[in-house]
Design a protein around this motif. Structure first.
Motif, PDB file in Angstrom:
ATOM      1  N   TYR A  22      59.006 -10.461   4.348  1.00  0.00           N
ATOM      2  CA  TYR A  22      58.156 -11.262   3.443  1.00  0.00           C
ATOM      3  C   TYR A  22      59.013 -12.022   2.428  1.00  0.00           C
ATOM      4  O   TYR A  22      58.754 -13.188   2.115  1.00  0.00           O
ATOM      5  N   ALA A  54      56.077  -4.298  -1.777  1.00  0.00           N
ATOM      6  CA  ALA A  54      55.931  -4.424  -0.313  1.00  0.00           C
ATOM      7  C   ALA A  54      57.316  -4.524   0.306  1.00  0.00           C
ATOM      8  O   ALA A  54      57.669  -3.781   1.217  1.00  0.00           O
ATOM      9  N   TYR A  58      67.615  -8.652  -0.205  1.00  0.00           N
ATOM     10  CA  TYR A  58      68.789  -7.775  -0.266  1.00  0.00           C
ATOM     11  C   TYR A  58      69.440  -7.851  -1.652  1.00  0.00           C
ATOM     12  O   TYR A  58      70.007  -6.866  -2.122  1.00  0.00           O
ATOM     13  N   ILE A 114      54.506  -6.374  12.190  1.00  0.00           N
ATOM     14  CA  ILE A 114      54.496  -7.809  11.907  1.00  0.00           C
ATOM     15  C   ILE A 114      55.880  -8.429  12.125  1.00  0.00           C
ATOM     16  O   ILE A 114      55.991  -9.588  12.482  1.00  0.00           O
TER      17      ILE A 114
END
Ligand code: DCP
Ligand code: MG
Length: 370
Positions: A22, A54, A58, A114
């Protein structure tokens, strides 16, 4: 060289998992936040927000932020991070684009979430050819979406999945047949999919820290301790797993779940997290133009006892109000007040939406925060 698999040909399984999915999609969309710590999830409300992370970029992980962490904790670890709400329709569209491109290669294909999928490349007959295809896939995804992914190629699904996680982000690891046990041996047992914090502690408690320790452990003692699951654990550690790549019906259900970092019995936290799951599931449904008839709530208590409760409506709907009231009813019926480790919500009995059927309260337009 023909493509017919010979009896002695190895199985060659590829696992692909998008990097910080995401967050990467958001960074692709907004060049100004690239390279910054980006956190996707609940509104942090300057440290007072409820709900969880969620995922995060990085750069944010360098501050210790992780998926499923309370958003308030993420805020205190890195208050200057870019905090963004989830945009599921966008992630679902990007996912569909990636999965369609993977499917086009024509190999047996299984999407598992997903942002991850398996391909069975056994027909290619060699690990080096499969490694070449893996490089090609990565380049093609980067060219079409701007996103990076990590890929593992191995002779079983589980080893391929562990391999794709091994060198994230932008990794590519090929574990040839016969090398699985030595690849796995030095890794901590936590790297085995399905081994969470509790099982890790239990295994550590009997001296098993690495997957190699697990492989070397007496299988009878594992069975005494973990029942039939002990055999499975031992086989995984040895790189044995005959799970096949199976095409799945994407329309069977839409689901979300959240594992709490610390088990909780705080009612308002449960309601807030259930609300986030409702929002997310509903956004997915609208994004996929689906209506649902069955709503299921799942809770897992301390100690892994899991309970589910479902409700099936007379008619299919895409109403968020109906989803919310049913989910809240189910949680009320299910939850006995004990501490909870995980809460999940899924809707099933899905059908494609037809604009003429849209119910009055389905768009959420009367709901101020939807
Ligand atoms: N996700 C979520 N809540 C979680 C875990 C994940 O909403 N507790 C969502 C956000 C992730 C997506 O699912 O972007 C994919 O999950 P992954 O576990 O693959 O995590 P990422 O892709 O974000 O990061 P990684 O690079 O570690 O794969
Ligand atoms: Mg991922």
């Amino acid at each position: 060289m023909g493509l017919d698999p010979q009896k002695t040909s190895p199985r060659i399984i590829l696992h692909l998992d998008m990097d910080s999915f995401y967050a990467s999609v958001e960074m692709q969309k907004r060049p100004e936040i690239r390279g910054k710590p980006v956190v996707i999830g609940a509104d942090p409300k300057y440290g007072k927000g409820r709900g969880v992370v969620a995922t995060c970029s990085y750069e944010a992980r360098a501050f210790g932020i992780r998926s499923a962490m309370p958003i308030s904790q993420a805020f205190s670890l890195c208050p200057h991070a870019v905090f963004l709400p989830s945009d599921f329709p966008l992630y679902a569209r990007t996912s569909r684009e990636i999965m369609t491109s993977l499917r086009r290669y024509g190999f047996p294909f299984q999407q598992v979430s997903i942002d991850e999928a398996f391909l069975d490349l056994s027909l290619l007959g060699s690990f080096s050819v499969a490694g070449g295809l893996a490089r090609e896939l990565k380049t093609s995804i980067r060219t079409t979406t701007g996103l990076s992914c990590s890929v593992g190629v191995a002779s079983t699904k589980i080893v391929a999945k562990i391999a794709s996680d091994f060198q994230k982000p932008d990794g590519l690891i090929v574990v040839e047949e016969g090398q699985a046990a030595s690849f796995l041996a030095p890794l901590p047992v936590r790297k085995v999919p399905g081994i969470g914090k509790k099982s890790e502690q239990e295994l550590n408690g009997i001296g098993i820290r690495s997957i190699g320790d697990l492989a070397a452990y007496d299988v009878q003692r594992l069975i005494t301790r973990f029942g039939r699951g002990g055999i499975a654990l031992h086989e995984i550690a040895l790189g044995i797993d005959d799970g096949e790549v199976k095409e799945q019906d994407r329309l069977k259900s839409v689901s979300r779940e959240t594992t709490f970092e610390h088990d909780t019995d705080d009612h308002s936290t449960l309601i807030a997290v259930l609300d986030t799951l409702i929002d997310d599931v509903h956004k997915d449904l609208i994004g996929e133009e689906l209506r649902f008839r069955t709503i299921t709530v799942k809770i897992r208590y301390e100690g892994f006892v899991t309970k589910t409760r479902a409700k099936t409506l007379m008619h299919s709907t895409d109403s968020k109000r109906t989803l919310r009231s049913s989910a809240q009813d189910l949680l009320r019926i299910l939850w006995g007040g004990s501490r909870i480790r995980l809460i999940g919500l899924w809707v099933s009995s899905l059908e494609k939406n037809d604009a003429s059927q849209t119910t009055l309260d389905s768009s959420g337009s009367q709901e101020p925060f939807s």
